[in-house]
Scaffold this motif. Structure first.
Motif, PDB file in Angstrom:
ATOM      1  N   LEU A  16      -3.775   4.461  -3.240  1.00  0.00           N
ATOM      2  CA  LEU A  16      -2.666   5.164  -3.894  1.00  0.00           C
ATOM      3  C   LEU A  16      -1.447   4.255  -3.936  1.00  0.00           C
ATOM      4  CD1 LEU A  16      -1.282   7.889  -4.902  1.00  0.00           C
ATOM      5  CD2 LEU A  16      -0.693   8.264  -2.532  1.00  0.00           C
ATOM      6  N   VAL A  17      -0.925   4.073  -5.137  1.00  0.00           N
ATOM      7  CA  VAL A  17       0.301   3.279  -5.294  1.00  0.00           C
ATOM      8  C   VAL A  17       1.447   4.229  -5.579  1.00  0.00           C
ATOM      9  CG1 VAL A  17       1.497   1.536  -6.681  1.00  0.00           C
ATOM     10  CG2 VAL A  17      -0.911   1.255  -6.153  1.00  0.00           C
ATOM     11  N   MET A  18       2.460   4.071  -4.777  1.00  0.00           N
ATOM     12  CA  MET A  18       3.669   4.836  -5.049  1.00  0.00           C
ATOM     13  C   MET A  18       4.783   3.826  -5.334  1.00  0.00           C
ATOM     14  SD  MET A  18       5.357   7.947  -2.909  1.00  0.00           S
ATOM     15  CE  MET A  18       6.464   7.076  -1.852  1.00  0.00           C
ATOM     16  N   ALA A  19       5.180   3.772  -6.600  1.00  0.00           N
ATOM     17  CA  ALA A  19       6.218   2.815  -6.995  1.00  0.00           C
ATOM     18  C   ALA A  19       7.548   3.548  -7.123  1.00  0.00           C
ATOM     19  CB  ALA A  19       5.845   2.176  -8.316  1.00  0.00           C
ATOM     20  N   LEU A  43      -2.885  11.975  -4.508  1.00  0.00           N
ATOM     21  CA  LEU A  43      -3.933  11.613  -3.547  1.00  0.00           C
ATOM     22  C   LEU A  43      -5.260  12.278  -3.908  1.00  0.00           C
ATOM     23  CD1 LEU A  43      -4.107  10.039  -0.820  1.00  0.00           C
ATOM     24  CD2 LEU A  43      -3.773  12.212   0.334  1.00  0.00           C
ATOM     25  N   LEU A  44      -5.184  13.550  -4.293  1.00  0.00           N
ATOM     26  CA  LEU A  44      -6.421  14.303  -4.564  1.00  0.00           C
ATOM     27  C   LEU A  44      -6.993  14.022  -5.950  1.00  0.00           C
ATOM     28  CD1 LEU A  44      -5.338  17.715  -3.028  1.00  0.00           C
ATOM     29  CD2 LEU A  44      -7.086  16.192  -2.137  1.00  0.00           C
ATOM     30  N   SER A  45      -6.141  13.599  -6.871  1.00  0.00           N
ATOM     31  CA  SER A  45      -6.651  13.373  -8.228  1.00  0.00           C
ATOM     32  C   SER A  45      -6.770  11.881  -8.544  1.00  0.00           C
ATOM     33  CB  SER A  45      -5.759  14.074  -9.249  1.00  0.00           C
ATOM     34  OG  SER A  45      -4.428  13.691  -9.056  1.00  0.00           O
ATOM     35  N   ASP A  46      -6.674  11.061  -7.517  1.00  0.00           N
ATOM     36  CA  ASP A  46      -6.882   9.622  -7.661  1.00  0.00           C
ATOM     37  C   ASP A  46      -5.904   9.011  -8.681  1.00  0.00           C
ATOM     38  OD1 ASP A  46      -8.002   7.248  -7.099  1.00  0.00           O
ATOM     39  OD2 ASP A  46      -9.847   7.525  -8.246  1.00  0.00           O
ATOM     40  N   GLY A  47      -4.673   9.448  -8.603  1.00  0.00           N
ATOM     41  CA  GLY A  47      -3.670   8.927  -9.533  1.00  0.00           C
ATOM     42  C   GLY A  47      -2.531   8.280  -8.772  1.00  0.00           C
ATOM     43  N   HIS A  48      -1.766   7.459  -9.458  1.00  0.00           N
ATOM     44  CA  HIS A  48      -0.647   6.775  -8.818  1.00  0.00           C
ATOM     45  C   HIS A  48       0.663   7.465  -9.208  1.00  0.00           C
ATOM     46  CE1 HIS A  48      -3.551   3.769  -7.772  1.00  0.00           C
ATOM     47  NE2 HIS A  48      -3.925   3.708  -9.037  1.00  0.00           N
ATOM     48  N   ILE A  49       1.658   7.212  -8.392  1.00  0.00           N
ATOM     49  CA  ILE A  49       2.907   7.962  -8.577  1.00  0.00           C
ATOM     50  C   ILE A  49       4.088   7.015  -8.756  1.00  0.00           C
ATOM     51  CG2 ILE A  49       4.464   9.652  -7.504  1.00  0.00           C
ATOM     52  CD1 ILE A  49       1.916  10.486  -5.837  1.00  0.00           C
ATOM     53  N   LEU A  50       4.899   7.342  -9.748  1.00  0.00           N
ATOM     54  CA  LEU A  50       6.150   6.605  -9.953  1.00  0.00           C
ATOM     55  C   LEU A  50       7.278   7.532  -9.511  1.00  0.00           C
ATOM     56  CD1 LEU A  50       7.608   4.097 -11.164  1.00  0.00           C
ATOM     57  CD2 LEU A  50       7.584   5.256 -13.368  1.00  0.00           C
ATOM     58  N   LYS A  65      -6.076  20.410 -11.987  1.00  0.00           N
ATOM     59  CA  LYS A  65      -7.197  20.724 -11.090  1.00  0.00           C
ATOM     60  C   LYS A  65      -6.760  20.539  -9.628  1.00  0.00           C
ATOM     61  CE  LYS A  65     -11.388  19.976 -13.763  1.00  0.00           C
ATOM     62  NZ  LYS A  65     -12.743  19.441 -13.677  1.00  0.00           N
ATOM     63  N   ALA A  66      -6.058  19.430  -9.369  1.00  0.00           N
ATOM     64  CA  ALA A  66      -5.602  19.167  -8.003  1.00  0.00           C
ATOM     65  C   ALA A  66      -4.629  20.256  -7.546  1.00  0.00           C
ATOM     66  CB  ALA A  66      -4.933  17.798  -7.942  1.00  0.00           C
ATOM     67  N   ASP A  85     -12.140   9.221   4.482  1.00  0.00           N
ATOM     68  CA  ASP A  85     -13.355   9.821   3.915  1.00  0.00           C
ATOM     69  C   ASP A  85     -13.139  11.285   3.526  1.00  0.00           C
ATOM     70  OD1 ASP A  85     -14.693   7.515   4.120  1.00  0.00           O
ATOM     71  OD2 ASP A  85     -15.804   8.027   5.960  1.00  0.00           O
ATOM     72  N   ASP A  86     -12.293  11.987   4.298  1.00  0.00           N
ATOM     73  CA  ASP A  86     -12.001  13.393   3.976  1.00  0.00           C
ATOM     74  C   ASP A  86     -11.341  13.493   2.598  1.00  0.00           C
ATOM     75  OD1 ASP A  86     -12.956  14.203   6.443  1.00  0.00           O
ATOM     76  OD2 ASP A  86     -10.998  13.923   7.409  1.00  0.00           O
ATOM     77  N   ILE A  87     -10.485  12.536   2.340  1.00  0.00           N
ATOM     78  CA  ILE A  87      -9.790  12.535   1.038  1.00  0.00           C
ATOM     79  C   ILE A  87     -10.790  12.253  -0.082  1.00  0.00           C
ATOM     80  CG2 ILE A  87      -7.988  11.377  -0.339  1.00  0.00           C
ATOM     81  CD1 ILE A  87      -6.866  13.095   1.973  1.00  0.00           C
ATOM     82  N   ILE A  88     -11.684  11.287   0.171  1.00  0.00           N
ATOM     83  CA  ILE A  88     -12.675  10.950  -0.863  1.00  0.00           C
ATOM     84  C   ILE A  88     -13.564  12.164  -1.148  1.00  0.00           C
ATOM     85  CG2 ILE A  88     -14.663   9.458  -1.379  1.00  0.00           C
ATOM     86  CD1 ILE A  88     -13.143   7.320   0.386  1.00  0.00           C
TER      87      ILE A  88
END
Lengths: 349, 331
Positions: free
Chosen positions: B155-158, B46-53, B276-277, B215-218
């Protein structure tokens, strides 16, 4: 004529009777005798023994021995048939013998009937036969009891290993080892690799890790890095020296571990005082801040880190025990050095 | 490297901005028992703008976790069950004819949301996977002639099941690489499972409260990008990535024939961002090697291709990563 005929008839009759008498006497003189004998009358089941059949006969006639193929009787089997052997030739007589190696797999008392020399008997017109014999076959094993299940009839024979059995191969084995080692070393030499065995080379004395680390600290101190605003380099070198020392001294792979992991590894190690651990912690924490967070420590902190590094190494080092020879040499060196200094001072004065 | 960076200021800012992390974790823990690693992974993603498998057997609270996260962040959530007959239009949307307007109008698909749970992603054919992964990368969807930007945060969580492989379409390497993290879930511990039973048998199931806005997350993402990463850490990350490609250069000759392909440059980027996250979650304004190591397995495990030799020797990517971490010198 009748009287002459009668006399001739009687003379002929007497002559024939006399000839027959002579022939009978001659045959009796031949005196052929046969015998058979077993090595023993008792044997174990499956045990082997010899049956000796002998015939004593004049040496001017040829008489045949009886022939057996596989068995003597139903229960007595032939293992091997030996050729007829002449035992003696004295008094114009032969003593011939034929041996049969026999065995029996049936326990009990076996009757061996007389062995008849049929062909010889026919030739001599008399019955030639040995005496009857008996053979007791004993079963030494316990009766098989199916209730007990399957068990060994006989336990395996324990044959101890004797070095003498392979003693004759020793020279070949040693020669083979020499050849293999020699060939391997030759190949390694040919390929330019280091030969791991230094037979003729004196082993270099291993410098203790604390000596290396203390020398490194002296070197870093001499470079005056933080004084030249190279604080990051100063702490990198300081922690590298300490990590190398920890790796060698405590066998902890400190170069590949983070500060937290190094400190965690030390939790299982018993220090003589807790201060050493605290000193190490201070250095690693400060170094992390300097290296990764652009922290600029005060000069006192930099000095403190160096002092703590010296303290940590000195407190945790393993003292080497010097031999008497080395101690003596050190003392002589020191005395010579001080004498030189005194001489120089006197000359200067 | 920016030498004027003020770590003190960053530290102060992070302490302020990361205060929600504890609250978010508390709210998550109200609903999700155990699965600390999953919660941490979701936060990093969520914080590093990445998706999760996510890989785990059914029933490990995967859907519940992302649903709870959506509730806490007060964001929109969609769950898409991937099936063999799923079409890209079912996911992205399509143009339908409106008799009232007498024209084609756009009907947006379930992807137009903040949090997407792509359940059993490997059960859908490649074209659907590609449609999703394109949206993940570009953050936009084109329907007809119009391109629509996806909502932020996105955020995509597959999920994928590691045990039932029959009738599945394994994700191609290029597509797997687009997932920042691959988290492997394990069963809960005994006491955790006992707590799960209690939660489910209680009259009311615990509910998480909404404590954040998207917005807090952004804004937090912006702060995460400001977390200081020293050159030494960058070199460490590069060394780790290179060790997956050329293990023999790092004293791991035994892995030379075990790895068919190493991690891509996207892996280095993901590793840096995730580190970093992680530092942000730990309330630190700078990255230390511990942060890199903490996220290394999740970032790299799906990015190392194993050869047949490795499979024959039962060597896993986990073992390779662990060995790399034990061999590469820490700065």
């Amino acid at each position: 004529m009748t009287q002459i005929h009668l006399r001739y008839h009687w003379a002929k009759k007497y002559l024939l009777s006399f000839g027959f008498l002579l022939l009978t006497l001659s045959m009796t003189a031949q005196n052929v005798s046969v015998s058979a004998k077993l090595d023993s009358t008792v044997t174990y089941i499956g045990g082997q023994m010899d049956l000796k059949i002998q015939m004593s006969q004049p040496n001017d006639i040829q008489l045949a021995f009886p022939t057996f193929k596989d068995t003597i009787t139903k229960s007595v089997e032939i293992v091997r048939v030996n050729p007829i052997d002449t035992l003696s030739t004295e008094n114009n007589r032969f003593l011939l013998e034929q041996r049969y190696r026999i065995t029996s797999f049936d326990s009990g008392l076996h009757y061996i009937p007389p062995i008849v020399f049929e062909e010889a008997g026919k030739l001599l017109d008399k019955t030639l036969q040995t005496d009857h014999m008996s053979l007791m076959v004993v079963n030494p094993f316990e009766e098989v009891d199916p209730q007990k299940g399957i068990t060994d009839i006989k336990q395996p024979i324990d044959t101890p290993f004797l070095l003498s059995e392979i003693q004759k191969y020793f020279p070949f084995v040693i020669l083979f080892i020499f050849l293999v080692v020699g060939t391997t070393l030759a190949i390694m030499k040919y390929r330019g690799r280091d030969i791991p065995v230094n037979i003729f080379k004196k082993e270099e004395p291993k410098i203790p890790p604390h000596v290396i680390a203390l020398n490194k600290l002296d070197e870093i101190k001499g470079e005056k890095l933080w004084q030249r605003s190279l604080t990051k380099q100063y702490y990198s070198k300081l922690t590298d020296a300490l990590r190398h020392y920890i790796e060698e001294r405590f066998e902890v792979s400190a170069m590949e571990q983070t500060s937290d992991e190094i400190l965690a590894s030390f939790k299982t190690i018993d220090f003589s005082d807790d201060k050493s651990f605290e000193n190490l912690k201070q250095i690693l924490r400060t170094a992390d801040l300097v290296k990764f967070a652009k922290h600029e420590p005060f000069p006192d902190e930099n000095d403190m880190s160096m002092i703590n590094a010296y303290f940590f190494i000195n407190q945790t080092k393993i003292e080497e025990i010097k031999s008497l020879e080395e101690e003596k040499q050190n003392m002589l060196d020191k005395e010579a050095e001080s004498a030189d200094n005194d001489l120089r001072n006197n000359n200067n004065e | 490297m920016d030498q004027t960076v003020d770590i003190k200021a960053i530290n102060e800012r992070i302490k302020e901005e990361s205060s929600f992390v504890d609250l978010l974790t508390i709210e998550m823990n109200k609903v999700i028992v155990g699965q600390k690693h999953l919660v941490e992974g979701l936060l990093i993603g969520l914080l590093s703008d990445g998706h999760i498998l996510l890989e785990g057997v059914p029933g490990l609270a995967k859907t519940l976790a992302i649903n709870t996260l959506a509730t806490i962040v007060d964001a929109k959530f969609s769950r898409i069950q991937f099936t063999p007959d799923l079409l890209p239009a079912d996911l992205l949307g399509t143009m339908i004819y409106s008799q009232k307007k007498e024209e084609f109008v756009v009907k947006q698909g379930p992807i137009f949301t903040n949090f997407v749970l792509a359940d059993e992603i490997n059960r859908a054919p490649a074209k659907v996977q590609s449609a999703l992964l394109e949206a993940m990368q570009e953050r936009q969807v084109t329907i007809g002639d119009t391109t629509y930007k996806l909502e932020e945060p996105f955020l995509v969580m597959a999920t994928q099941n590691p045990i039932e492989q029959e009738g599945t379409y394994p994700l191609p390497e290029a597509q797997v690489d687009r997932f920042m993290l691959k988290i492997v879930l394990d069963y809960p511990k005994k006491d955790e499972e006992q707590m799960i039973i209690r939660h489910n048998l209680a009259k009311t199931f615990p509910k998480a409260s909404s404590i954040l806005k998207p917005d807090d997350i952004i804004r937090a993402r912006g702060v995460v990008k400001d977390v200081y990463m020293d050159e030494k850490i960058e070199k460490y990350i590069v060394d780790i990535t290179f060790a997956t490609r050329f293990p023999e250069q790092y004293g791991m000759e035994k892995f030379k024939d075990m790895i068919s392909y190493g991690a891509s440059p996207r892996a280095s980027i993901s590793l840096s961002m995730a580190a970093k996250a992680y530092a942000f979650i730990k309330r630190r304004g700078y990255v230390i090697p511990e942060d890199v190591r903490a996220v290394c397995h999740d970032v790299l495990r799906h990015r190392i291709g194993l050869s047949y030799e490795a499979e024959a020797n039962n060597i896993t990517s986990e073992q390779i990563i662990s060995e790399i971490l034990n061999q590469v010198e820490v700065p």
